[in-house]
Every structure is written in C-alpha cells, then in structure tokens.
Design an enzyme around this catalytic site. Structure first.
Site, mmCIF file in Angstrom:
data_model
loop_
_atom_site.group_PDB
_atom_site.id
_atom_site.type_symbol
_atom_site.label_atom_id
_atom_site.label_comp_id
_atom_site.label_asym_id
_atom_site.label_seq_id
_atom_site.Cartn_x
_atom_site.Cartn_y
_atom_site.Cartn_z
ATOM 1 N N HIS A 73 0.845 -1.197 0.000
ATOM 2 C CA HIS A 73 0.000 0.000 0.000
ATOM 3 C C HIS A 73 0.881 1.249 0.000
ATOM 4 C CE1 HIS A 73 -4.183 -1.575 1.388
ATOM 5 N NE2 HIS A 73 -3.635 -2.363 0.495
ATOM 6 N N TYR B 251 -9.324 5.576 7.431
ATOM 7 C CA TYR B 251 -9.485 5.957 8.840
ATOM 8 C C TYR B 251 -10.540 7.066 8.883
ATOM 9 C CZ TYR B 251 -5.034 3.604 9.962
ATOM 10 O OH TYR B 251 -4.019 2.689 10.151
ATOM 11 N N PRO C 284 -4.070 0.985 18.747
ATOM 12 C CA PRO C 284 -3.798 0.464 17.393
ATOM 13 C C PRO C 284 -4.030 1.490 16.268
ATOM 14 C CG PRO C 284 -5.774 -0.522 18.288
ATOM 15 C CD PRO C 284 -5.166 0.254 19.384
ATOM 16 N N LYS D 187 1.139 0.593 15.147
ATOM 17 C CA LYS D 187 2.538 0.577 15.609
ATOM 18 C C LYS D 187 2.875 -0.598 16.518
ATOM 19 C CE LYS D 187 3.760 3.953 13.280
ATOM 20 N NZ LYS D 187 3.870 3.208 12.031
ATOM 21 N N TYR E 149 3.800 7.045 9.794
ATOM 22 C CA TYR E 149 2.967 5.874 9.487
ATOM 23 C C TYR E 149 3.803 4.758 8.839
ATOM 24 C CZ TYR E 149 -1.246 3.239 8.290
ATOM 25 O OH TYR E 149 -2.215 2.261 8.215
HETATM 26 P P1 FAS Z 1 2.047 -10.830 22.127
HETATM 27 O O1 FAS Z 1 1.055 -10.454 23.185
HETATM 28 O O2 FAS Z 1 1.588 -10.952 20.716
HETATM 29 O O3 FAS Z 1 2.712 -12.241 22.492
HETATM 30 C C1 FAS Z 1 3.063 -12.539 23.814
HETATM 31 C C2 FAS Z 1 3.003 -14.055 23.975
HETATM 32 O O4 FAS Z 1 3.463 -14.395 25.293
HETATM 33 C C3 FAS Z 1 1.587 -14.605 23.834
HETATM 34 O O5 FAS Z 1 1.561 -15.652 22.900
HETATM 35 C C4 FAS Z 1 1.252 -15.084 25.243
HETATM 36 O O6 FAS Z 1 0.438 -16.242 25.240
HETATM 37 C C5 FAS Z 1 2.622 -15.399 25.806
HETATM 38 N N1 FAS Z 1 2.695 -15.354 27.273
HETATM 39 C C6 FAS Z 1 2.086 -14.473 28.095
HETATM 40 N N2 FAS Z 1 2.385 -14.760 29.390
HETATM 41 C C7 FAS Z 1 3.224 -15.842 29.356
HETATM 42 C C8 FAS Z 1 3.875 -16.619 30.367
HETATM 43 N N3 FAS Z 1 3.734 -16.329 31.654
HETATM 44 N N4 FAS Z 1 4.636 -17.661 29.978
HETATM 45 C C9 FAS Z 1 4.793 -17.955 28.660
HETATM 46 N N5 FAS Z 1 4.188 -17.269 27.646
HETATM 47 C C10 FAS Z 1 3.417 -16.232 28.015
HETATM 48 N N6 FAS Z 1 -1.228 -3.881 16.874
HETATM 49 C C11 FAS Z 1 -1.379 -3.271 15.692
HETATM 50 O O7 FAS Z 1 -0.380 -2.757 15.157
HETATM 51 N N7 FAS Z 1 -2.624 -3.194 15.092
HETATM 52 C C12 FAS Z 1 -3.739 -3.769 15.657
HETATM 53 O O8 FAS Z 1 -4.834 -3.684 15.110
HETATM 54 C C13 FAS Z 1 -3.621 -4.431 16.885
HETATM 55 N N8 FAS Z 1 -4.717 -5.033 17.468
HETATM 56 C C14 FAS Z 1 -4.566 -5.642 18.693
HETATM 57 C C15 FAS Z 1 -5.666 -6.253 19.355
HETATM 58 C C16 FAS Z 1 -5.508 -6.862 20.604
HETATM 59 C C17 FAS Z 1 -6.692 -7.494 21.297
HETATM 60 C C18 FAS Z 1 -4.245 -6.863 21.225
HETATM 61 C C19 FAS Z 1 -4.065 -7.486 22.596
HETATM 62 C C20 FAS Z 1 -3.153 -6.279 20.588
HETATM 63 C C21 FAS Z 1 -3.303 -5.669 19.315
HETATM 64 N N9 FAS Z 1 -2.225 -5.081 18.643
HETATM 65 C C22 FAS Z 1 -2.341 -4.457 17.457
HETATM 66 C C23 FAS Z 1 -0.942 -5.100 19.194
HETATM 67 C C24 FAS Z 1 -0.349 -6.452 18.898
HETATM 68 O O9 FAS Z 1 -0.322 -6.666 17.522
HETATM 69 C C25 FAS Z 1 0.972 -6.471 19.590
HETATM 70 O O10 FAS Z 1 1.689 -5.264 19.381
HETATM 71 C C26 FAS Z 1 1.813 -7.631 19.175
HETATM 72 O O11 FAS Z 1 1.073 -8.801 19.392
HETATM 73 C C27 FAS Z 1 3.086 -7.572 20.018
HETATM 74 O O12 FAS Z 1 3.694 -8.792 19.928
HETATM 75 P P2 FAS Z 1 4.411 -9.445 21.213
HETATM 76 O O13 FAS Z 1 5.205 -8.395 21.885
HETATM 77 O O14 FAS Z 1 5.041 -10.674 20.701
HETATM 78 O O15 FAS Z 1 3.231 -9.769 22.251
HETATM 79 C C1 PHB Z 2 -5.864 -4.032 11.051
HETATM 80 O O1 PHB Z 2 -5.960 -4.327 9.848
HETATM 81 O O2 PHB Z 2 -6.159 -4.836 11.961
HETATM 82 C C2 PHB Z 2 -5.394 -2.645 11.429
HETATM 83 C C3 PHB Z 2 -4.870 -1.824 10.441
HETATM 84 C C4 PHB Z 2 -4.431 -0.547 10.788
HETATM 85 C C5 PHB Z 2 -4.538 -0.128 12.101
HETATM 86 C C6 PHB Z 2 -5.067 -0.970 13.086
HETATM 87 C C7 PHB Z 2 -5.499 -2.235 12.739
HETATM 88 O O3 PHB Z 2 -4.125 1.132 12.432
#
Ligand code: FAS
Ligand code: PHB
Length: 390
Positions: free
Chosen positions: A72, A201, A293, A297, A385
């Site tokens: 994109h 957005y 989100p 980032k 971005y």
């Molecule tokens: P993660 O949370 O992905 O991974 C951590 C891992 O550690 C998990 O698998 C968990 O099970 C494990 N863990 C936890 N406790 C533990 C323990 N005690 N022992 C062993 N393992 C354990 N970011 C965006 O850029 N755009 C989005 O739209 C977006 N939507 C999101 C929606 C939700 C509901 C959440 C929670 C996050 C969202 N994020 C989004 C942010 C997300 O993408 C994170 O930035 C990304 O998963 C970060 O990756 P990790 O740091 O690996 O953490």
């Molecule tokens: C998504 O596709 O999940 C998404 C994309 C852009 C954002 C947040 C979420 O800023």
C-alpha cells in the site's frame, strides 16, 4: 536444561528474536503458555512498516509476505463527508506499508522455527523467572505436569502486556507511564471485499471507524465503542449499518456486509515501562509497551525492539562486547516514545471522547483540515505511518 537465551512468549516478538538468534548460531529456547493454534487464533495487527518488512526479508522469512502481502502506497482519512488520501510513497520518497495479518507473520515464524528444529515448549504453566540480578538466571516452569528448569545467560521477556517478565522486576525499579482511553475498538473480520483499495481511517460525530483488510477477499473493520459494550450485542447488521454511517457516501456504498469470522473488542491504552532491562532480563514488544492500534505501531515496535536486542546479543556472543546490551533500553525507548506520541496523536485526532468541549471538537477539525491542506503536515503523518528509521 541449559541455553544461551531463554525467550518467554511465542508471539511475533519472541519468535522473531528466536529466529534471528538461531540464524546467528546463538542457542535459544522459547517458552509459550498457550498452544500454537491459540496463538494463531488471535486476530490482531494488519499493517507491516517498511522497516519490519525489510527485516523479515533479510532474515529469510519474507517470501510469503512478498507473495501474499498487499503493498500500500497510501491510505485515506475520511472526515466531514469527504476523504483525503495520504500519499505515503510521494511524501516519504518511496516508502510504503504492507498489509499482511499478524497471524500470517506468526505462522511464517513458527514454520521457520520448526524447520530449524529450534526448541519451543508450548502450553507451559507456572513460569517463574529467577536469578535475573545475578549472572546465572533461570526459568522454572511446568509442562505436561512435569516441573522443569531452564538455565540460561539471558532472558528475553517477550510475553506481552499480561506476561510474567515485567512482573518479575521488583517494584521500585520500573517507572511506568499509562493512559487508558475511555473507549474501545469493536473489530469484525469477514470474508468480504475491502471497502476501498487502501485503508480508510474515518472521524465522525458518531465515533471513529476503520476499514482495513487481510486480502482482496477478506476484510477487517473497526468501530469505536464505549468500553462497556458487549460484542454479542452487535449483530452483523448492526455493525455494518453503524460502520457505513461513519463513512463518506462514496465509501459506504462499497461496504459489503458479511458473516463475522471473528468479532471482539480491544481496549485502547498507551503504556511504557522504563527501563526495558533489569539485570539479565530484557523486555521486548508488548511486555514493555502498548500503543492504541490507531497508528498501526504495536506489532512494528515489537519488530524494532527485537532488531536492537538481537544486534546487542550478537555483539555479546560474537564480539565479546556488552556495549549493545548496556545501550539496549535507552536505544529502544527512543523509538518507542516516538511511536507512542504518534499513536496517541492519531487516536486523539480521530476519536470522539466522552464530554468533549466544542473547542476540542474544533481543534480536531482544524487538525484534519491542516493535514488535508498542508504538504508538510501530511508528510509528518506519512513518515510516522511508514515507520521512523530504526
Ligand atoms: P504478544 O502479546 O503478541 O505475544 C506474547 C506471547 O506471550 C503470547 O503468545 C502469550 O500467550 C505469551 N505469554 C504471556 N504470558 C506468558 C507466560 N507467563 N509464559 C509464557 N508465555 C506467556 N497492533 C497493531 O499494530 N494493530 C492492531 O490492530 C492491533 N490489534 C490488537 C488487538 C488486541 C486485542 C491486542 C491485545 C493487541 C493488538 N495489537 C495491534 C498489538 C499487537 O499486535 C501487539 O503489538 C503484538 O502482538 C506484540 O507482539 P508481542 O510483543 O510478541 O506480544
Ligand atoms: C488491522 O488491519 O487490523 C489494522 C490496520 C491498521 C490499524 C489498526 C489495525 O491502524
């Protein structure tokens, strides 16, 4: 059991760090509390910055991203019944973003780890970190009912916001900074075509909305909702009607409703824990920081943390230098705080806050009008971005 680097968490941060260490001949073990299927079932991020895409390619795990990801070169802001396109390519001298689901990125990293036969333990319980302030850290854990211990040189806390790693740092050591937003994002994933070629957005009096995608046949939509909303109260009909009411007519009429594959509410929070290191423990990704989100980032910051931590560990083992490890926290936080600022700003400009004053509403409108009418303002948005330099 012994290894050089113990990694807690098999999300994108833990798996990417493990992959980079394995390629560099540095032993590592991943401990994950959930099953692989559960980790893959979580629907999260969708946009990969230029820097993370380049890192994945360099690390040999970017092939499917290049085959299936959608390049994109821009996205749209929608407000006051109109749209304004942010020309990422033109405003950043050729940088862009790739639309590729976090689920797919995680799957690619899982497969790469399995191919390298690097040790991973899923569905572990009772993970306890010990000896972090000495030179012989260890992790006790239970798997399949059997207690075990992993001795290591370093622990990488990649276990997300609710993990055990940050919680293992004694109180008084960490400075935390937090803002919890008074609303959430109700997200819906459906096998319907995207509403537009690029992301949209939308800022509207009824609240924020986002039209994103995972492919040309699978879309991801979000609407801002109050924190106490229950996703079960939102039928697909109600969701898509609300989404379309928040979009300009030219975009709304292209929305194709469809059955939800997944529907959930994510809370929005800004959070940073400083420092990102305590003794032999290094935090990376959501374990250290959370962004709303809006700026896409979260996943990308996990990528830059991992890049810095990997380089520091490689320097330690291959060049016998601890300089990178000593500089890790300050270096990572410099980029983290800039992404926190951008994500907070995007959220503040595009969402309706309960109890906003008429003056604050005009400030939002003025921000959007300024972006739409100033190349400098659009360029500032665009460079954040696509991702600031590593
Ligand atoms: P993660 O949370 O992905 O991974 C951590 C891992 O550690 C998990 O698998 C968990 O099970 C494990 N863990 C936890 N406790 C533990 C323990 N005690 N022992 C062993 N393992 C354990 N970011 C965006 O850029 N755009 C989005 O739209 C977006 N939507 C999101 C929606 C939700 C509901 C959440 C929670 C996050 C969202 N994020 C989004 C942010 C997300 O993408 C994170 O930035 C990304 O998963 C970060 O990756 P990790 O740091 O690996 O953490
Ligand atoms: C998504 O596709 O999940 C998404 C994309 C852009 C954002 C947040 C979420 O800023």
């Amino acid at each position: 059991m012994r290894t050089q680097v113990a990694i807690v968490g098999a999300g994108p941060a833990g798996l990417l760090l493990g992959h980079l260490l394995t390629r560099s001949g540095i032993g590592n073990v991943v401990l994950e509390r959930r099953s692989p299927d559960y980790v893959l079932s979580r629907i999260r991020a969708g946009v990969i910055e230029q820097g993370l895409a380049d890192l994945l390619r360099e690390a040999g795990v970017g092939d499917r991203l290049d085959r299936e990801g959608l390049l994109h070169t821009g996205f749209s802001l929608a407000f006051a019944g109109r749209r304004h396109r942010i020309d990422l390519d033109g405003l950043t001298a050729g940088k862009c973003v790739t639309v590729y689901g976090q689920t797919e990125l995680t799957r690619d990293l899982m497969e790469a780890r399995a191919k390298a036969s690097a040790p991973s333990f899923y569905e572990v319980e009772h993970v306890e970190l010990a000896g972090l302030d000495g030179d012989r850290p260890s992790i006790r854990f239970r798997q399949k009912g059997i207690d075990d211990e992993l001795n290591c040189d370093f622990v990488a806390g990649c276990d997300g916001f609710h993990g055990v790693s940050r919680a293992s740092i004694p109180s008084g050591v960490l400075n935390t900074f937090e803002r919890v937003y008074p609303f959430g994002w109700l997200g819906l994933l459906a096998d319907v075509p995207p509403a537009d070629e690029e992301l949209v957005y939308a800022s509207h009096d009824r609240g924020f909305a986002l039209c994103s995608m995972r492919s040309l046949t699978r879309s991801r939509f979000y609407v801002q909702v109050p924190l106490d909303e229950n996703p079960e109260d939102w039928t697909e009909i109600r969701f898509f009607d609300e989404l379309k009411r928040r979009l300009p007519e030219e975009i709304a009429r292209r929305v194709r409703p469809g059955p939800a594959i997944e529907k959930s509410i994510a809370p929005l929070r800004s959070f940073v824990a400083e420092p990102m290191r305590w003794g032999r423990l290094f935090l990376a990704g959501d374990a250290a920081h959370i962004v709303p989100p809006t700026g896409a980032k979260g996943l990308n910051l996990a990528g830059s943390d991992v890049r810095y931590l990997f380089e520091a560990l490689r320097e330690h083992y291959h060049e016998k230098s601890g300089a990178g490890l000593d500089a890790y926290s300050a270096r990572a936080l410099r980029r983290v705080w800039k992404a926190e600022r951008f994500s907070w700003w995007m959220t503040s400009v595009l969402h309706r806050f309960p109890g906003m004053s008429p003056f604050e509403e005009r400030m939002q409108q003025a921000e959007l009008d300024y972006i739409a009418s100033s190349r400098a303002a659009s360029a500032a948005l665009a460079e954040n971005y696509v991702g600031l330099p590593y």
